[in-house]
Design a protein around this motif. Structure first.
Motif, PDB file in Angstrom:
ATOM      1  N   CYS A  27       0.833  -1.204   0.000  1.00 40.30           N
ATOM      2  CA  CYS A  27       0.000   0.000   0.000  1.00 40.30           C
ATOM      3  C   CYS A  27       0.868   1.255   0.000  1.00 40.30           C
ATOM      4  N   ILE A  28       1.885   1.276   0.858  1.00 41.29           N
ATOM      5  CA  ILE A  28       2.749   2.449   0.948  1.00 41.29           C
ATOM      6  C   ILE A  28       3.582   2.608  -0.320  1.00 41.29           C
ATOM      7  N   SER A  29       4.062   1.476  -0.874  1.00 44.80           N
ATOM      8  CA  SER A  29       4.866   1.568  -2.093  1.00 44.80           C
ATOM      9  C   SER A  29       4.045   2.108  -3.259  1.00 44.80           C
ATOM     10  N   ILE A  30       2.752   1.747  -3.313  1.00 43.13           N
ATOM     11  CA  ILE A  30       1.872   2.308  -4.345  1.00 43.13           C
ATOM     12  C   ILE A  30       1.682   3.795  -4.104  1.00 43.13           C
ATOM     13  N   ALA A  31       1.465   4.146  -2.840  1.00 45.98           N
ATOM     14  CA  ALA A  31       1.210   5.548  -2.523  1.00 45.98           C
ATOM     15  C   ALA A  31       2.430   6.424  -2.734  1.00 45.98           C
ATOM     16  N   VAL A  32       3.633   5.833  -2.667  1.00 44.78           N
ATOM     17  CA  VAL A  32       4.845   6.611  -2.915  1.00 44.78           C
ATOM     18  C   VAL A  32       4.845   7.173  -4.333  1.00 44.78           C
ATOM     19  N   LYS A  33       4.170   6.461  -5.256  1.00 44.02           N
ATOM     20  CA  LYS A  33       4.017   6.973  -6.619  1.00 44.02           C
ATOM     21  C   LYS A  33       2.852   7.969  -6.647  1.00 44.02           C
ATOM     22  N   ALA A  34       2.861   8.836  -5.660  1.00 43.77           N
ATOM     23  CA  ALA A  34       1.673   9.620  -5.370  1.00 43.77           C
ATOM     24  C   ALA A  34       1.322  10.580  -6.493  1.00 43.77           C
ATOM     25  N   GLN A  35       0.031  10.668  -6.741  1.00 42.42           N
ATOM     26  CA  GLN A  35      -0.498  11.721  -7.589  1.00 42.42           C
ATOM     27  C   GLN A  35      -0.864  12.932  -6.739  1.00 42.42           C
ATOM     28  N   THR A  36      -1.046  12.696  -5.439  1.00 45.39           N
ATOM     29  CA  THR A  36      -1.389  13.766  -4.511  1.00 45.39           C
ATOM     30  C   THR A  36      -0.591  13.602  -3.228  1.00 45.39           C
ATOM     31  N   ILE A  37      -0.009  14.697  -2.752  1.00 47.85           N
ATOM     32  CA  ILE A  37       0.685  14.722  -1.469  1.00 47.85           C
ATOM     33  C   ILE A  37       0.051  15.806  -0.612  1.00 47.85           C
ATOM     34  N   GLU A  38      -0.334  15.438   0.593  1.00 41.94           N
ATOM     35  CA  GLU A  38      -0.924  16.391   1.532  1.00 41.94           C
ATOM     36  C   GLU A  38      -0.097  16.401   2.815  1.00 41.94           C
ATOM     37  N   VAL A  39       0.089  17.573   3.401  1.00 42.92           N
ATOM     38  CA  VAL A  39       0.724  17.717   4.709  1.00 42.92           C
ATOM     39  C   VAL A  39      -0.271  18.402   5.626  1.00 42.92           C
ATOM     40  N   HIS A  40      -0.600  17.739   6.732  1.00 45.44           N
ATOM     41  CA  HIS A  40      -1.639  18.219   7.641  1.00 45.44           C
ATOM     42  C   HIS A  40      -1.045  18.532   9.013  1.00 45.44           C
ATOM     43  N   CYS A  41      -1.560  19.582   9.638  1.00 49.77           N
ATOM     44  CA  CYS A  41      -1.224  19.896  11.025  1.00 49.77           C
ATOM     45  C   CYS A  41      -2.523  19.995  11.821  1.00 49.77           C
ATOM     46  N   PRO A  42      -2.884  18.941  12.535  1.00 48.29           N
ATOM     47  CA  PRO A  42      -4.130  18.953  13.310  1.00 48.29           C
ATOM     48  C   PRO A  42      -3.990  19.753  14.590  1.00 48.29           C
ATOM     49  N   SER A  43      -5.108  19.932  15.279  1.00 44.43           N
ATOM     50  CA  SER A  43      -5.124  20.738  16.492  1.00 44.43           C
ATOM     51  C   SER A  43      -4.331  20.093  17.630  1.00 44.43           C
ATOM     52  N   LYS A  59     -11.887  -1.704 -17.272  1.00 48.23           N
ATOM     53  CA  LYS A  59     -12.721  -2.610 -16.475  1.00 48.23           C
ATOM     54  C   LYS A  59     -12.408  -2.590 -14.984  1.00 48.23           C
ATOM     55  N   ALA A  60     -11.474  -1.762 -14.556  1.00 46.72           N
ATOM     56  CA  ALA A  60     -11.088  -1.806 -13.144  1.00 46.72           C
ATOM     57  C   ALA A  60     -10.425  -0.495 -12.742  1.00 46.72           C
ATOM     58  N   SER A  61     -10.282  -0.319 -11.429  1.00 43.29           N
ATOM     59  CA  SER A  61      -9.546   0.815 -10.883  1.00 43.29           C
ATOM     60  C   SER A  61      -8.964   0.435  -9.529  1.00 43.29           C
ATOM     61  N   VAL A  62      -7.870   1.092  -9.153  1.00 41.91           N
ATOM     62  CA  VAL A  62      -7.245   0.875  -7.850  1.00 41.91           C
ATOM     63  C   VAL A  62      -7.018   2.230  -7.186  1.00 41.91           C
ATOM     64  N   PHE A  63      -7.112   2.227  -5.874  1.00 40.84           N
ATOM     65  CA  PHE A  63      -6.850   3.433  -5.094  1.00 40.84           C
ATOM     66  C   PHE A  63      -6.105   3.027  -3.838  1.00 40.84           C
ATOM     67  N   ALA A  64      -5.076   3.793  -3.484  1.00 36.45           N
ATOM     68  CA  ALA A  64      -4.318   3.519  -2.266  1.00 36.45           C
ATOM     69  C   ALA A  64      -3.879   4.828  -1.649  1.00 36.45           C
ATOM     70  N   PHE A  65      -3.825   4.837  -0.334  1.00 37.49           N
ATOM     71  CA  PHE A  65      -3.240   5.990   0.346  1.00 37.49           C
ATOM     72  C   PHE A  65      -2.576   5.535   1.631  1.00 37.49           C
ATOM     73  N   ALA A  66      -1.661   6.361   2.129  1.00 35.13           N
ATOM     74  CA  ALA A  66      -0.995   6.095   3.401  1.00 35.13           C
ATOM     75  C   ALA A  66      -0.870   7.397   4.173  1.00 35.13           C
ATOM     76  N   ASP A  67      -1.260   7.358   5.446  1.00 34.11           N
ATOM     77  CA  ASP A  67      -1.031   8.469   6.368  1.00 34.11           C
ATOM     78  C   ASP A  67       0.235   8.161   7.155  1.00 34.11           C
ATOM     79  N   VAL A  68       1.248   9.012   6.995  1.00 32.22           N
ATOM     80  CA  VAL A  68       2.554   8.779   7.611  1.00 32.22           C
ATOM     81  C   VAL A  68       2.838   9.910   8.591  1.00 32.22           C
ATOM     82  N   PRO A  69       3.093   9.604   9.869  1.00 38.87           N
ATOM     83  CA  PRO A  69       3.329  10.665  10.849  1.00 38.87           C
ATOM     84  C   PRO A  69       4.655  11.376  10.599  1.00 38.87           C
ATOM     85  N   LEU A  70       4.664  12.675  10.774  1.00 39.26           N
ATOM     86  CA  LEU A  70       5.898  13.453  10.717  1.00 39.26           C
ATOM     87  C   LEU A  70       6.484  13.636  12.108  1.00 39.26           C
TER      88      LEU A  70
END
Length: 206
Positions: A27-43, A59-70
Motif C-alpha cells: 500500500c505504501i509503495s503504491i502511494a509513494v508513486k503519489a499523484q497527490t501529497i498532503e501535509v496536515h497539522c491537526p489541532s 474494467k477496473a480501478s485501484v486506489f491507495a493511500f498512506a497516512d505517515v506521521p511526521l
C-alpha cells in the motif's frame, strides 16, 4: 442459519500478521508513486503526511493511500480494488474489495468486500467488514467537486457497527496543483458523544 465468511477468515493470526505487514508495504509503495501529497497539522499538533495514488482502466480501478506521521504516531493505509460490472450513463456499478491497515504499537486490519455505485462526483459503497473476530457491515459515501475549480470540496463518511467517521475537506487553489485548506476529522460512537479534530494543510496534485 448458515454464516458465510470470505476465504481470508481461514487464515490464522500468525499468517495474518505477515500478510498485514506485506499488504501495508504494498500500500505504501503504491502511494509513494503519489499523484497527490498532503501535509496536515491537526489541532493536537501531531503533523502527518498523506500520499494518494489512483489508477483506472477500462474494467477496473485501484486506489491507495498512506497516512505517515511526521512526528510520533501510527501509520495507516488503505488499498482498494474495483472491478466494473456495468455502466449506465455516468454511473458505474462495481465489485469492491478493500483493506484498511494500521501499524502502531499493535497492528490492526479490516478486510471489506461489497459493491460500489460510483459517479465522477460521488460514490456509495455497501460492504461486509471483517476486523479480526468482529463481523459487521459498513456503508461508505464519498464526494468531490471538480478538481479544476478554485475551491475544491471533498470528503467521506463511514458508518459501521457502533461507529461513524467523517472527514470533510475544503481546498483553495493557490497556483496550478498547489492548494491550501482545512479538514475536520469527526468520530462518533453510538454510546458516546461526537469528537472532532480540525486540521489545516497544504496539498499538491501532480
Amino acid at each position: 442459519s448458515v454464516k458465510l465468511n470470505p476465504i481470508f477468515l481461514l487464515i490464522n493470526q500468525k499468517k495474518m500478521r505477515k500478510l498485514i505487514i506485506l499488504l501495508l508495504a504494498v500500500c505504501i509503495s503504491i502511494a509513494v508513486k503519489a499523484q497527490t501529497i498532503e501535509v496536515h497539522c491537526p489541532s493536537n499538533l501531531k503533523p502527518y503526511m498523506t500520499l494518494q495514488h489512483f489508477k483506472s482502466w477500462n474494467k477496473a480501478s485501484v486506489f491507495a493511500f498512506a497516512d505517515v506521521p511526521l512526528y510520533r504516531g501510527e501509520v495507516y493505509g488503505e488499498a482498494a480494488l474495483d472491478l466494473n460490472i456495468v455502466r449506465f450513463g455516468d454511473m458505474t456499478l462495481s465489485a469492491h474489495t478493500e483493506l484498511n491497515m494500521l501499524l502502531a504499537k499493535n497492528y490492526d486490519v479490516a478486510a471489506l468486500a461489497g459493491v460500489c455505485l460510483a459517479h465522477p462526483n460521488f460514490s456509495i459503497m455497501a460492504m461486509y467488514r471483517k476486523q479480526f473476530d468482529v463481523d459487521t457491515y459498513q456503508v461508505t459515501a464519498t464526494w468531490t467537486t471538480n478538481n479544476e475549480r478554485v475551491v475544491h470540496f471533498t470528503g467521506y463518511i463511514d458508518v459501521w457497527g457502533q461507529f461513524a467517521n467523517a472527514q470533510p475537506q475544503l481546498w483553495i487553489r493557490l497556483y496550478k496543483g498547489l492548494f491550501i485548506g482545512a479538514e475536520v476529522d469527526m468520530w462518533y460512537t453510538f454510546k458516546e458523544q461526537l469528537t472532532a479534530t480540525p486540521t489545516i494543510g497544504v496539498k499538491y496534485d501532480f
